[in-house]
Motif scaffolding. Sequence first.
Motif, PDB file in Angstrom:
ATOM      1  N   PHE A 140       0.836  -1.190   0.000  1.00 20.17           N
ATOM      2  CA  PHE A 140       0.000   0.000   0.000  1.00 20.17           C
ATOM      3  C   PHE A 140       0.873   1.243   0.000  1.00 20.17           C
ATOM      4  CE2 PHE A 140      -4.198  -1.701   0.690  1.00 20.17           C
ATOM      5  CZ  PHE A 140      -3.969  -2.928   1.291  1.00 20.17           C
ATOM      6  N   CYS A 141       0.573   2.136  -0.909  1.00 21.50           N
ATOM      7  CA  CYS A 141       1.166   3.459  -0.922  1.00 21.50           C
ATOM      8  C   CYS A 141       0.249   4.383  -0.110  1.00 21.50           C
ATOM      9  CB  CYS A 141       1.278   3.952  -2.365  1.00 21.50           C
ATOM     10  SG  CYS A 141       2.083   5.535  -2.574  1.00 21.50           S
ATOM     11  N   ALA A 142       0.841   5.320   0.614  1.00 19.67           N
ATOM     12  CA  ALA A 142       0.034   6.225   1.427  1.00 19.67           C
ATOM     13  C   ALA A 142       0.654   7.612   1.432  1.00 19.67           C
ATOM     14  CB  ALA A 142      -0.096   5.696   2.854  1.00 19.67           C
ATOM     15  N   VAL A 143      -0.176   8.609   1.607  1.00 16.91           N
ATOM     16  CA  VAL A 143       0.276   9.999   1.601  1.00 16.91           C
ATOM     17  C   VAL A 143      -0.330  10.743   2.783  1.00 16.91           C
ATOM     18  CG1 VAL A 143      -1.617  10.733   0.097  1.00 16.91           C
ATOM     19  CG2 VAL A 143       0.474  12.089   0.193  1.00 16.91           C
ATOM     20  N   SER A 144       0.440  11.645   3.354  1.00 17.86           N
ATOM     21  CA  SER A 144      -0.120  12.582   4.322  1.00 17.86           C
ATOM     22  C   SER A 144       0.433  13.958   3.993  1.00 17.86           C
ATOM     23  CB  SER A 144       0.197  12.198   5.759  1.00 17.86           C
ATOM     24  OG  SER A 144       1.571  12.360   6.034  1.00 17.86           O
ATOM     25  N   GLU A 145      -0.393  14.951   4.197  1.00 14.86           N
ATOM     26  CA  GLU A 145       0.028  16.308   3.882  1.00 14.86           C
ATOM     27  C   GLU A 145       0.858  16.870   5.018  1.00 14.86           C
ATOM     28  OE1 GLU A 145      -3.697  18.241   2.984  1.00 14.86           O
ATOM     29  OE2 GLU A 145      -3.573  17.630   0.879  1.00 14.86           O
ATOM     30  N   THR A 146       1.909  17.593   4.681  1.00 15.59           N
ATOM     31  CA  THR A 146       2.719  18.218   5.724  1.00 15.59           C
ATOM     32  C   THR A 146       1.832  19.167   6.512  1.00 15.59           C
ATOM     33  OG1 THR A 146       3.389  20.014   4.275  1.00 15.59           O
ATOM     34  CG2 THR A 146       4.787  18.073   4.321  1.00 15.59           C
ATOM     35  N   GLY A 147       1.876  19.047   7.821  1.00  9.04           N
ATOM     36  CA  GLY A 147       0.996  19.850   8.654  1.00  9.04           C
ATOM     37  C   GLY A 147      -0.383  19.248   8.802  1.00  9.04           C
ATOM     38  N   GLY A 148      -0.600  18.086   8.188  1.00 17.13           N
ATOM     39  CA  GLY A 148      -1.915  17.456   8.237  1.00 17.13           C
ATOM     40  C   GLY A 148      -2.013  16.362   9.282  1.00 17.13           C
ATOM     41  N   GLY A 149      -1.039  16.324  10.170  1.00 17.60           N
ATOM     42  CA  GLY A 149      -1.108  15.333  11.217  1.00 17.60           C
ATOM     43  C   GLY A 149      -0.809  13.943  10.713  1.00 17.60           C
TER      44      GLY A 149
END
Lengths: 114, 115
Positions: free
Chosen positions: A90-99
């Motif tokens: 699984f590839c996953a992404v989180s936004e910087t500053g998005g916890g």
Amino acid sequence: AQSVTQLDSQVPVFEEAPVELRCNYSSSVSVYLFWYVQYPNQGLQLLLKYLSGSTLVKGINGFEAEFNKSQTSFHLRKPSVHISDTAEYFCAVSETGGGNKLTFGTGTQLKVEL
Amino acid sequence: EAQVTQNPRYLITVTGKKLTVTCSQNMNHEYMSWYRQDPGLGLRQIYYSMNVEVTDKGDVPEGYKVSRKEKRNFPLILESPSPNQTSLYFCASSLSHGTPNSPLHFGNGTRLTVT
């Protein structure tokens, strides 16, 4: 809002062959990127992550991934796979500053055959 | 051993019968989260908690409840399960919220079937 696309739902490959699992993301801000692996009947484990710095990231079990900002991609590669690499990735992404809110892709089943 | 423990691993129930899936972590993590995994849809977040007594909805919270009375426990409650909640559920935790160097640790999953 961020999103992740894993184009291949299944990737069959012979043992000792190279493999690339594709991941593209969409976000209006800077992101952190992750690859997780799920072995049969287990939870997910972190394989590698890109936070900043060098765009080539090395992870466990000989896997590596390259962050390409212009193509918004974070493809996972291994030069020579083993039977034991059979798993879902699984590839996953989180936004910087998005916890810690991770958005996961739909997963790619890697099946390594003899 | 540092781990996230979910129980039960497998559960078959009938529509409308309340159930609870437990989740416990022994790493003193602040952040805990529940996901469901469905074929072709990947993992979707149900609820999360940034600390004791602080919970918030994820992307698919309908039909679920959670509580965080203690730091180590984060149970998932289905008060009136329906067949569309048949899924594989994962609990996860991390040291803190908003720190990418603090990766998520996952439990081994609970496979729920609602008939």
